[in-house]
Design a protein around this motif. Sequence first.
Motif, mmCIF file in Angstrom:
data_model
loop_
_atom_site.group_PDB
_atom_site.id
_atom_site.type_symbol
_atom_site.label_atom_id
_atom_site.label_comp_id
_atom_site.label_asym_id
_atom_site.label_seq_id
_atom_site.Cartn_x
_atom_site.Cartn_y
_atom_site.Cartn_z
ATOM 1 N N MET A 173 0.847 -1.165 0.000
ATOM 2 C CA MET A 173 0.000 0.000 0.000
ATOM 3 C C MET A 173 0.894 1.230 0.000
ATOM 4 S SD MET A 173 -2.956 1.076 2.683
ATOM 5 C CE MET A 173 -2.090 1.665 4.101
ATOM 6 N N THR A 174 0.608 2.195 -0.850
ATOM 7 C CA THR A 174 1.349 3.448 -0.864
ATOM 8 C C THR A 174 0.867 4.309 0.291
ATOM 9 O OG1 THR A 174 1.414 3.385 -3.272
ATOM 10 C CG2 THR A 174 1.976 5.467 -2.224
ATOM 11 N N VAL A 175 1.806 4.751 1.120
ATOM 12 C CA VAL A 175 1.461 5.578 2.258
ATOM 13 C C VAL A 175 1.666 7.048 1.933
ATOM 14 C CG1 VAL A 175 2.032 6.138 4.639
ATOM 15 C CG2 VAL A 175 1.991 3.778 3.908
ATOM 16 N N SER A 176 2.764 7.343 1.234
ATOM 17 C CA SER A 176 3.009 8.745 0.914
ATOM 18 C C SER A 176 3.904 8.868 -0.301
ATOM 19 C CB SER A 176 3.670 9.457 2.098
ATOM 20 O OG SER A 176 4.997 9.008 2.266
ATOM 21 N N PHE A 179 8.591 7.541 -3.024
ATOM 22 C CA PHE A 179 7.347 6.977 -2.510
ATOM 23 C C PHE A 179 7.626 6.045 -1.337
ATOM 24 C CE2 PHE A 179 6.977 7.900 -6.971
ATOM 25 C CZ PHE A 179 5.771 8.575 -7.054
ATOM 26 N N THR A 180 6.763 6.069 -0.347
ATOM 27 C CA THR A 180 6.862 5.167 0.790
ATOM 28 C C THR A 180 5.716 4.168 0.718
ATOM 29 O OG1 THR A 180 7.869 6.889 2.143
ATOM 30 C CG2 THR A 180 6.931 5.003 3.306
ATOM 31 N N PHE A 181 6.073 2.886 0.796
ATOM 32 C CA PHE A 181 5.093 1.806 0.753
ATOM 33 C C PHE A 181 5.133 1.045 2.073
ATOM 34 C CE2 PHE A 181 6.256 2.614 -3.605
ATOM 35 C CZ PHE A 181 5.054 2.565 -4.282
ATOM 36 N N VAL A 182 3.980 0.606 2.544
ATOM 37 C CA VAL A 182 3.881 -0.195 3.759
ATOM 38 C C VAL A 182 3.268 -1.540 3.401
ATOM 39 C CG1 VAL A 182 2.796 -0.387 6.032
ATOM 40 C CG2 VAL A 182 3.684 1.815 5.275
ATOM 41 N N ALA A 183 3.893 -2.619 3.876
ATOM 42 C CA ALA A 183 3.355 -3.969 3.670
ATOM 43 C C ALA A 183 2.208 -4.187 4.648
ATOM 44 C CB ALA A 183 4.442 -5.002 3.898
ATOM 45 N N GLU A 220 -4.119 -9.121 5.062
ATOM 46 C CA GLU A 220 -5.512 -9.077 4.581
ATOM 47 C C GLU A 220 -6.422 -8.227 5.468
ATOM 48 O OE1 GLU A 220 -4.744 -12.549 7.159
ATOM 49 O OE2 GLU A 220 -3.867 -11.950 5.274
ATOM 50 N N ASN A 221 -5.995 -7.950 6.696
ATOM 51 C CA ASN A 221 -6.770 -7.097 7.610
ATOM 52 C C ASN A 221 -6.265 -5.656 7.636
ATOM 53 O OD1 ASN A 221 -8.432 -9.282 8.521
ATOM 54 N ND2 ASN A 221 -6.688 -9.988 9.715
ATOM 55 N N LYS A 222 -5.397 -5.350 6.685
ATOM 56 C CA LYS A 222 -4.806 -4.011 6.555
ATOM 57 C C LYS A 222 -3.953 -3.608 7.749
ATOM 58 C CE LYS A 222 -8.175 -2.443 3.234
ATOM 59 N NZ LYS A 222 -9.095 -1.435 2.798
ATOM 60 N N LYS A 223 -3.345 -4.610 8.397
ATOM 61 C CA LYS A 223 -2.407 -4.380 9.494
ATOM 62 C C LYS A 223 -0.984 -4.470 8.940
ATOM 63 C CE LYS A 223 -5.563 -4.569 12.796
ATOM 64 N NZ LYS A 223 -6.032 -3.431 13.471
ATOM 65 N N PRO A 224 -0.095 -3.561 9.353
ATOM 66 C CA PRO A 224 1.293 -3.627 8.862
ATOM 67 C C PRO A 224 1.959 -4.958 9.214
ATOM 68 C CG PRO A 224 0.876 -1.532 9.959
ATOM 69 C CD PRO A 224 -0.321 -2.407 10.222
ATOM 70 N N ILE A 225 2.725 -5.482 8.243
ATOM 71 C CA ILE A 225 3.481 -6.726 8.439
ATOM 72 C C ILE A 225 4.924 -6.485 8.018
ATOM 73 C CG2 ILE A 225 1.506 -8.274 8.227
ATOM 74 C CD1 ILE A 225 2.371 -8.786 5.313
ATOM 75 N N SER A 226 5.810 -7.357 8.429
ATOM 76 C CA SER A 226 7.236 -7.236 8.128
ATOM 77 C C SER A 226 7.487 -7.396 6.629
ATOM 78 C CB SER A 226 8.017 -8.300 8.892
ATOM 79 O OG SER A 226 9.380 -8.232 8.558
ATOM 80 N N VAL A 227 8.405 -6.584 6.102
ATOM 81 C CA VAL A 227 8.790 -6.703 4.697
ATOM 82 C C VAL A 227 9.990 -7.632 4.520
ATOM 83 C CG1 VAL A 227 7.886 -4.470 3.980
ATOM 84 C CG2 VAL A 227 10.234 -4.615 4.778
ATOM 85 N N HIS A 228 10.539 -8.130 5.592
ATOM 86 C CA HIS A 228 11.710 -9.023 5.517
ATOM 87 C C HIS A 228 11.297 -10.440 5.264
ATOM 88 C CE1 HIS A 228 14.366 -5.820 6.752
ATOM 89 N NE2 HIS A 228 13.511 -5.524 7.709
#
Length: 73
Positions: free
Chosen positions: A1-4, A58-62, A65-73
């Motif tokens: 998801m793009t955050v900013s 651009f800043t993206f956040v992983a 399915e519940n739209k909660k942030p998860i680790s990108v590693h």
Amino acid sequence: MTVSSDRIDFTQPIPAGTIIELIGKVEQVGNTSMKLRVEIFIEEVYSDIRLEAITGTFTFVAIDENKKPISVH
């Protein structure tokens, strides 16, 4: 998801039908997000001219399915 999008610079117009090249580079990786720099270049069909038209960060956040942030590693 793009955050900013931190900044987008438009330096050249891109006419319809123009060939473009997009280059994306990862600048920073956090626990749940990453920052990417994107450059768009115009390439003229019958010449060697290549101009930078747009740059942006651009800043993206992983998210799960519940739209909660998860680790990108």
